[in-house]
Write a protein that holds these residues in place. Sequence first.
Motif, short mmCIF file in Angstrom:
data_model
loop_
_atom_site.label_atom_id
_atom_site.label_comp_id
_atom_site.label_asym_id
_atom_site.label_seq_id
_atom_site.Cartn_x
_atom_site.Cartn_y
_atom_site.Cartn_z
N UNK A 47 47.00 40.10 91.51
CA UNK A 47 47.37 41.30 92.24
C UNK A 47 46.23 41.70 93.17
N UNK A 48 46.58 41.94 94.41
CA UNK A 48 45.57 42.24 95.43
C UNK A 48 45.58 43.71 95.85
N UNK A 274 37.54 31.54 81.12
CA UNK A 274 38.13 32.55 81.98
C UNK A 274 37.27 32.86 83.19
N UNK A 275 35.95 32.87 83.00
CA UNK A 275 35.06 33.10 84.13
C UNK A 275 35.11 31.95 85.12
N UNK A 276 35.35 30.73 84.64
CA UNK A 276 35.51 29.60 85.55
C UNK A 276 36.76 29.79 86.40
N UNK A 277 37.86 30.23 85.75
CA UNK A 277 39.08 30.53 86.51
C UNK A 277 38.80 31.61 87.55
N UNK A 278 38.03 32.62 87.17
CA UNK A 278 37.69 33.72 88.08
C UNK A 278 36.96 33.19 89.32
N UNK A 279 36.02 32.27 89.11
CA UNK A 279 35.27 31.71 90.24
C UNK A 279 36.15 30.79 91.09
N UNK A 280 37.05 30.02 90.44
CA UNK A 280 37.93 29.13 91.20
C UNK A 280 38.88 29.93 92.09
N UNK A 281 39.43 31.02 91.54
CA UNK A 281 40.33 31.85 92.34
C UNK A 281 39.56 32.54 93.46
N UNK A 282 38.32 32.87 93.21
CA UNK A 282 37.48 33.47 94.25
C UNK A 282 37.32 32.52 95.43
N UNK A 284 39.46 30.14 96.21
CA UNK A 284 40.78 30.06 96.84
C UNK A 284 41.02 31.26 97.75
N UNK A 285 40.63 32.44 97.31
CA UNK A 285 40.81 33.65 98.11
C UNK A 285 40.01 33.56 99.41
N UNK A 286 38.82 32.99 99.32
CA UNK A 286 38.01 32.81 100.53
C UNK A 286 38.65 31.79 101.47
N UNK A 287 39.22 30.74 100.90
CA UNK A 287 39.83 29.69 101.72
C UNK A 287 41.07 30.21 102.45
N UNK A 296 49.06 29.92 97.60
CA UNK A 296 47.68 29.83 97.13
C UNK A 296 47.63 29.46 95.65
N UNK A 297 48.49 30.08 94.84
CA UNK A 297 48.50 29.77 93.42
C UNK A 297 48.99 28.35 93.17
N UNK A 298 49.93 27.88 94.00
CA UNK A 298 50.38 26.49 93.86
C UNK A 298 49.25 25.53 94.19
N UNK A 299 48.44 25.89 95.19
CA UNK A 299 47.29 25.06 95.53
C UNK A 299 46.30 25.01 94.38
N UNK A 300 46.09 26.15 93.71
CA UNK A 300 45.19 26.18 92.56
C UNK A 300 45.73 25.29 91.44
N UNK A 301 47.04 25.38 91.17
CA UNK A 301 47.63 24.55 90.12
C UNK A 301 47.52 23.07 90.47
N UNK A 302 47.58 22.74 91.77
CA UNK A 302 47.43 21.34 92.18
C UNK A 302 46.01 20.84 91.89
#
Length: 324
Positions: A47-48, A274-282, A284-287, A296-302
């Motif tokens: 959620x943004x 969980x913190x690793x997921x937090x950094x990965x999503x961070x 993705x958000x920058x990208x 974006x979430x599909x890209x993360x799952x890929x």
Amino acid sequence: MLSFCTSLERQYEPKDWRLFIDSSKRSLKCVLLHNGNQFASVPLAHLTTLKEKYEAVKYVLEKICYDQHEWLICVDLKMGNFLLGQQSGFTKYPCFLCMWDSRDTAQHYTKKDWPVREELVPCRARNVINNPMVDRDKILFPPLHIKLGLIKQFTKALDKDGGCFTYLCHAFPGLTIEKLKAGIFDGPQIRQLIRDPEFENSMNEVELEAWKAFVLVVKNFLGNNKARNYAELVTNMLTAFRNLGCNMSIKMHYLFSHMDRFPENLGSMSDEQGERFHQDIKEMETRYQGRWDAVMMADYCWTLKRDIPAAENSRGSKKWKFMP
């Protein structure tokens, strides 16, 4: 969630998973982590438009139907306050298990058993301002954040004109002097200090005793390995920290008074994944630069699928080998 577990060809059991919730300046996110970390993380919410506050967290739990699954929850202490309806910040009774007085410094290292906090009801329990959203028995202590809290107290107790603190300034030139004095480090930086033999050479006798005791607790309790004498190691560390002049924080209080509440294997029930997921999503958000949607979430799952060595994919490049 059920379709995900069906794809894994296994029966879904809520007790096999834990929920991690975290937020940043950009977003609030939830992810499901497998106990034992045998399976990849499962993003549940991103959620943004909501900020980290009680109403937002309550809204998220309703949307992911937490009351139907009742997963274990491993979050930092600030998020734990939201989930249990407690007042955040430096309060007098911050522990959700007992009435530990954070301002009674004279008894912090001597009094181990404090009155049990029987209920979490607004206006009837101290420091409780909202109705709890989850059962407090579902809350797991976060090993990573406890580790960060210990290194923070260790650094704050150092002589700022001594050799140990001076070495820290040279070892991390990218950190400001304010962060160094406050002891704000992350997991990789702690591992770097543990591997650095020159760091111990910069300490005096009292600092060295406290540091070695901290390293033993990290390696033999706050990780995948739990030594048989873990209680003795924690006690020795707290004694060494007291000799160094460290103040007891809420995280140290959990180690001192609630040792029996920690899971058997902290590595398999940690908040570090969980913190690793937090950094990965961070990243993705920058990208995606604000274009945060299902793509974006599909890209993360890929990316999770690409991390599996045995997984086949059509994007793999063929390497041609030429015989001499």
